[in-house]
Design a protein around this motif. Structure first.
Motif, PDB file in Angstrom:
ATOM      1  N   ASP A 171       0.830  -1.196   0.000  1.00 60.00           N
ATOM      2  CA  ASP A 171       0.000   0.000   0.000  1.00 60.00           C
ATOM      3  C   ASP A 171       0.868   1.251   0.000  1.00 60.00           C
ATOM      4  O   ASP A 171       1.978   1.262   0.531  1.00 60.00           O
ATOM      5  CB  ASP A 171      -0.909  -0.004   1.233  1.00 60.00           C
ATOM      6  N   SER A 172       0.375   2.302  -0.626  1.00 58.81           N
ATOM      7  CA  SER A 172       1.072   3.574  -0.647  1.00 58.81           C
ATOM      8  C   SER A 172       1.130   4.181   0.759  1.00 58.81           C
ATOM      9  O   SER A 172       0.255   3.941   1.593  1.00 58.81           O
ATOM     10  CB  SER A 172       0.351   4.542  -1.596  1.00 58.81           C
ATOM     11  N   ALA A 173       2.174   4.974   0.999  1.00 56.56           N
ATOM     12  CA  ALA A 173       2.303   5.656   2.290  1.00 56.56           C
ATOM     13  C   ALA A 173       1.481   6.942   2.335  1.00 56.56           C
ATOM     14  O   ALA A 173       1.442   7.626   3.361  1.00 56.56           O
ATOM     15  CB  ALA A 173       3.772   5.968   2.566  1.00 56.56           C
ATOM     16  N   MET A 174       0.825   7.288   1.235  1.00 58.83           N
ATOM     17  CA  MET A 174       0.017   8.507   1.185  1.00 58.83           C
ATOM     18  C   MET A 174      -1.124   8.478   2.203  1.00 58.83           C
ATOM     19  O   MET A 174      -1.854   7.497   2.304  1.00 58.83           O
ATOM     20  CB  MET A 174      -0.575   8.690  -0.213  1.00 58.83           C
ATOM     21  N   LYS A 175      -1.253   9.570   2.965  1.00 64.22           N
ATOM     22  CA  LYS A 175      -2.380   9.712   3.889  1.00 64.22           C
ATOM     23  C   LYS A 175      -3.524  10.450   3.221  1.00 64.22           C
ATOM     24  O   LYS A 175      -4.701  10.130   3.426  1.00 64.22           O
ATOM     25  CB  LYS A 175      -1.924  10.438   5.156  1.00 64.22           C
ATOM     26  N   PHE A 176      -3.183  11.484   2.432  1.00 60.57           N
ATOM     27  CA  PHE A 176      -4.213  12.189   1.671  1.00 60.57           C
ATOM     28  C   PHE A 176      -4.476  11.418   0.384  1.00 60.57           C
ATOM     29  O   PHE A 176      -3.566  11.117  -0.380  1.00 60.57           O
ATOM     30  CB  PHE A 176      -3.751  13.607   1.324  1.00 60.57           C
ATOM     31  N   ARG A 177      -5.739  11.094   0.141  1.00 62.20           N
ATOM     32  CA  ARG A 177      -6.094  10.338  -1.063  1.00 62.20           C
ATOM     33  C   ARG A 177      -7.371  10.909  -1.664  1.00 62.20           C
ATOM     34  O   ARG A 177      -8.387  11.017  -0.988  1.00 62.20           O
ATOM     35  CB  ARG A 177      -6.285   8.856  -0.743  1.00 62.20           C
ATOM     36  N   ASN A 178      -7.278  11.270  -2.923  1.00 64.12           N
ATOM     37  CA  ASN A 178      -8.443  11.760  -3.656  1.00 64.12           C
ATOM     38  C   ASN A 178      -8.852  10.679  -4.643  1.00 64.12           C
ATOM     39  O   ASN A 178      -8.267  10.534  -5.715  1.00 64.12           O
ATOM     40  CB  ASN A 178      -8.105  13.061  -4.392  1.00 64.12           C
ATOM     41  N   THR A 179      -9.829   9.889  -4.295  1.00 64.51           N
ATOM     42  CA  THR A 179     -10.249   8.770  -5.137  1.00 64.51           C
ATOM     43  C   THR A 179     -11.082   9.210  -6.339  1.00 64.51           C
ATOM     44  O   THR A 179     -11.420   8.387  -7.191  1.00 64.51           O
ATOM     45  CB  THR A 179     -11.059   7.763  -4.306  1.00 64.51           C
ATOM     46  N   CYS A 180     -11.413  10.510  -6.417  1.00 67.64           N
ATOM     47  CA  CYS A 180     -12.200  11.017  -7.546  1.00 67.64           C
ATOM     48  C   CYS A 180     -11.329  11.347  -8.751  1.00 67.64           C
ATOM     49  O   CYS A 180     -11.834  11.535  -9.857  1.00 67.64           O
ATOM     50  CB  CYS A 180     -12.988  12.267  -7.124  1.00 67.64           C
ATOM     51  N   VAL A 181     -10.005  11.453  -8.536  1.00 65.03           N
ATOM     52  CA  VAL A 181      -9.082  11.823  -9.611  1.00 65.03           C
ATOM     53  C   VAL A 181      -8.017  10.745  -9.721  1.00 65.03           C
ATOM     54  O   VAL A 181      -7.409  10.351  -8.722  1.00 65.03           O
ATOM     55  CB  VAL A 181      -8.410  13.185  -9.337  1.00 65.03           C
TER      56      VAL A 181
ATOM     57  N   TYR B  42      -2.729   4.195  -5.454  1.00 64.49           N
ATOM     58  CA  TYR B  42      -2.303   4.069  -4.066  1.00 64.49           C
ATOM     59  C   TYR B  42      -1.865   2.641  -3.723  1.00 64.49           C
ATOM     60  O   TYR B  42      -1.950   2.214  -2.578  1.00 64.49           O
ATOM     61  CB  TYR B  42      -3.422   4.547  -3.138  1.00 64.49           C
ATOM     62  N   GLY B  43      -1.407   1.938  -4.741  1.00 62.11           N
ATOM     63  CA  GLY B  43      -0.838   0.614  -4.543  1.00 62.11           C
ATOM     64  C   GLY B  43       0.428   0.498  -5.371  1.00 62.11           C
ATOM     65  O   GLY B  43       0.469   0.929  -6.514  1.00 62.11           O
ATOM     66  N   LEU B  44       1.477  -0.054  -4.816  1.00 59.03           N
ATOM     67  CA  LEU B  44       2.762  -0.162  -5.506  1.00 59.03           C
ATOM     68  C   LEU B  44       3.181  -1.621  -5.629  1.00 59.03           C
ATOM     69  O   LEU B  44       2.949  -2.425  -4.720  1.00 59.03           O
ATOM     70  CB  LEU B  44       3.844   0.609  -4.738  1.00 59.03           C
TER      71      LEU B  44
END
Length: 263
Positions: free
Chosen positions: A186-196, A207-209
């Motif tokens: 899983d990505s380390a990103m905490k902010f995630r905009n699933t609309c874009v 958000y997956g590597l």
């Protein structure tokens, strides 16, 4: 069957390159966009990878995804990329070019095409046995190794994993194999905009590597050994003829021609 094997790991990031070497891989195939089968990596990626690993790094020369029938302009791009990658420390090149006919390259025993490769000085052939995976193509891989009689190395690749590796190596008699040995995280990103999203809907999850897994490489590749390394790799697809006009034009400015990769 050989007592030890060399693993060639295909990677598309510095992290994967480092993990592959830590796990015991003996050679890297460096690409970008493995989702598309591998494209030419950036010069920056090559330089940083070379700074962080000691094993040979072979660079993919592929200007776009899709087929391997290239226009004159695309061939010129490949020529320029070859010059740039050589100047930035690439130990070898991975590339391919096809004719428009798309005929099967290896279909008879012995294959005249294989004999041509040997006569040209190629030292390695990467193949899935002209099938969807090396396991499915195992009969042809075994036959190629028997035909080669040590004159050219045959390296299985395509769909190799921890469940089928032993069967492929034992069933073929190969001494090298090609794989990615990747795991998802899983990505380390905490902010995630699933609309874009970046790219088309069929692209990899943002958000997956997928990264080369040290444990996988170590468990598959224990006992790997370093044999003589080769300067040049040629890669093509199944069911196709090599365009030797393009081959000859490209290799005049690249490394000595010593190996072919056929998927």
């Amino acid at each position: 069957m050989a007592e030890s094997f060399l693993m060639e790991a295909c990677v598309d990031s510095v992290e994967s390159a480092v993990n592959a070497e830590r796990g015991g891989a003996g050679r890297l195939e460096l690409c970008s966009s493995l989702l598309e089968g591998g494209l030419t990596p950036s010069q920056g990626l090559l330089q940083v990878v070379k700074q962080n690993v000691k094993i040979p790094v072979y660079v993919m020369i592929r200007p776009r995804g899709g087929d391997f029938l290239y226009s004159d302009q695309e061939v010129e791009v490949m020529r320029k990329d070859i010059e740039l990658m050589k100047s930035h420390g690439a130990d070898g090149l991975v590339l391919g070019a096809l004719t428009e006919d798309g005929q099967l390259l290896l279909d008879l025993c012995p294959s005249p095409s294989t004999e041509t490769l040997i006569s040209l000085g190629f030292q390695r052939l990467l193949t899935s046995g002209c099938d969807n995976s090396a396991l499915e193509g195992l009969p042809l891989i075994k036959r190629l190794i028997e035909q080669a009689k040590g004159r050219i190395a045959i390296m299985p690749g395509g769909g190799i994993n921890e469940r089928n590796l032993q069967r492929i190596l034992e069933g073929s008699g190969a001494e090298e194999f090609h794989c990615s040995a990747r795991s998802s995280r899983d990505s380390a990103m905490k902010f995630r905009n699933t609309c874009v999203t970046m790219g088309a809907t069929f692209s990899a999850p943002e958000y997956g590597l997928k990264v080369t897994d040290v444990r996988k490489v170590s468990s598959w590749g224990c006992g790997c050994f370093k044999k003589q390394e080769y300067w040049f790799i040629w890669m093509t697809k199944t069911n196709s003829n090599l365009d030797w006009n393009i081959v000859q034009g490209l290799i005049k400015q690249s490394y000595p021609v010593t190996s072919l990769n056929l998927l």
